[in-house]
Design an enzyme around this catalytic site. Structure first.
Site, PDB file in Angstrom:
ATOM      1  N   LEU A 124      21.251 -13.902  -4.397  1.00 53.31           N
ATOM      2  CA  LEU A 124      21.977 -13.374  -3.245  1.00 53.31           C
ATOM      3  C   LEU A 124      22.963 -12.344  -3.760  1.00 53.31           C
ATOM      4  O   LEU A 124      23.493 -12.477  -4.867  1.00 53.31           O
ATOM      5  CB  LEU A 124      22.723 -14.483  -2.502  1.00 53.31           C
ATOM      6  CG  LEU A 124      21.905 -15.499  -1.707  1.00 53.31           C
ATOM      7  CD1 LEU A 124      22.829 -16.574  -1.129  1.00 53.31           C
ATOM      8  CD2 LEU A 124      21.126 -14.829  -0.599  1.00 53.31           C
ATOM      9  N   ASP A 125      23.245 -11.329  -2.941  1.00 52.76           N
ATOM     10  CA  ASP A 125      24.271 -10.363  -3.310  1.00 52.76           C
ATOM     11  C   ASP A 125      25.591 -11.092  -3.529  1.00 52.76           C
ATOM     12  O   ASP A 125      25.852 -12.137  -2.927  1.00 52.76           O
ATOM     13  CB  ASP A 125      24.459  -9.321  -2.205  1.00 52.76           C
ATOM     14  CG  ASP A 125      23.158  -8.617  -1.830  1.00 52.76           C
ATOM     15  OD1 ASP A 125      22.261  -8.565  -2.697  1.00 52.76           O
ATOM     16  OD2 ASP A 125      23.054  -8.145  -0.689  1.00 52.76           O
ATOM     17  N   THR A 126      26.443 -10.513  -4.356  1.00 55.53           N
ATOM     18  CA  THR A 126      27.748 -11.124  -4.619  1.00 55.53           C
ATOM     19  C   THR A 126      28.537 -11.332  -3.332  1.00 55.53           C
ATOM     20  O   THR A 126      29.212 -12.359  -3.155  1.00 55.53           O
ATOM     21  CB  THR A 126      28.555 -10.246  -5.590  1.00 55.53           C
ATOM     22  OG1 THR A 126      27.795 -10.060  -6.797  1.00 55.53           O
ATOM     23  CG2 THR A 126      29.880 -10.900  -5.947  1.00 55.53           C
ATOM     24  N   HIS A 209      19.393  -6.140  -1.447  1.00 54.35           N
ATOM     25  CA  HIS A 209      20.225  -5.778  -0.287  1.00 54.35           C
ATOM     26  C   HIS A 209      19.382  -5.515   0.969  1.00 54.35           C
ATOM     27  O   HIS A 209      19.789  -4.752   1.847  1.00 54.35           O
ATOM     28  CB  HIS A 209      21.052  -4.522  -0.576  1.00 54.35           C
ATOM     29  CG  HIS A 209      21.887  -4.608  -1.817  1.00 54.35           C
ATOM     30  ND1 HIS A 209      22.820  -5.593  -2.024  1.00 54.35           N
ATOM     31  CD2 HIS A 209      21.928  -3.806  -2.921  1.00 54.35           C
ATOM     32  CE1 HIS A 209      23.409  -5.399  -3.201  1.00 54.35           C
ATOM     33  NE2 HIS A 209      22.888  -4.336  -3.771  1.00 54.35           N
TER      34      HIS A 209
END
Length: 260
Positions: A124-126, A209
């Site tokens: 997952l993105d930060t 993303h």
């Protein structure tokens, strides 16, 4: 050469059958895997609901090798290898989706309190929070993340409205990005308070993303994003920063999702 020696040499040598005491009784393996009591497991076997290596088993005394034999109950695989581990964690926002970080940022390892070495299934993105699976089962992890299996992931995204009535239709038809077309499998408005709108979006894409880029291209930049489901596994009420072991049934559902 005498007659007896010739006869012995002409005999066909066949592999020895499995010894009567070789392996572990099937009902014991099922009970230790968390299916239920031995009595309940015997009932499952007697009802023909158990398969070993693709074949139905009705004999209570059947012996199996927990490390090698593949066992299914009601069509779902039962993991019988004692060393295998399966967890889910609710990754908080601002945490990197790795088990360590060379820049010293908080990582998944800060929330994992088990001795085994685990690997994250996808990322997952930060800035994205939510469900991440952790396991040491390499084959399952590979299939869950490989595009050919098309495992769906569901997200909750906060955007600002108003939004057009046909937004869902547009997203399902596909949005053209610089690296190709992306389509939502499902879309619905989850909640709305004034201009703040929570939308639920499901897709099987794994590009970086991808949800943020898709909604931005459609004209609705994401304010906050959380993954709430990975394949058949739902985040539920698990709080950010917490983890729990998957149930026997959940592990079986993951196997079923990727034909294992």
């Amino acid at each position: 050469m005498n007659e007896n020696e010739g006869a012995r040499r002409d005999e066909t040598i066949e592999p020895a059958p499995r010894a009567e005491n070789e392996g572990v009784r099937l009902q014991k393996v099922l009970a230790e895997a968390g299916i239920g009591s031995r009595r309940h497991c015997e009932e499952l076997i007697g009802e023909g609901r158990v398969k070993v290596n693709g074949k139905e088993v009705f004999r209570f005394g059947e012996r199996v090798d927990p490390r090698r034999d593949v066992i299914h109950v009601d069509g779902r695989r039962v993991e019988t290898r004692a060393e295998m581990r399966y967890y889910m964690v609710n990754k908080p926002r601002g945490v990197v989706s790795t088990m360590s970080d060379e820049r010293g940022r908080k990582s998944l390892a800060d929330y994992v309190e088990v001795p085994e070495r685990l690997f994250h299934v996808g990322r997952l993105d930060t800035d994205t929070e939510g469900l991440i699976l952790l396991t040491n089962d390499g084959e399952l992890s590979h299939r869950l993340t490989h595009p050919s299996w098309g495992v769906e992931k569901t997200y909750l995204a906060e955007i600002h409205g108003p939004i057009p009535r046909d937004l869902g239709k547009r997203l399902r038809a596909g949005v053209r990005l610089e690296d190709g077309l992306v389509k939502a499998d499902k879309f619905r408005i989850f909640d709305q308070v004034g201009k703040r709108i929570l939308v639920e979006i499901t897709l099987h894409e794994g590009r970086k993303h991808i949800v943020r880029r898709m909604l931005k291209e459609a004209g609705f930049p994401v304010q906050q994003l959380a993954r709430i489901q990975f394949g058949p596994i739902k985040l539920g009420m698990l709080k950010p920063g917490n983890m729990r072991a998957l149930t026997v049934r959940e592990v079986g559902e993951l196997y079923k999702a990727v034909d294992l």
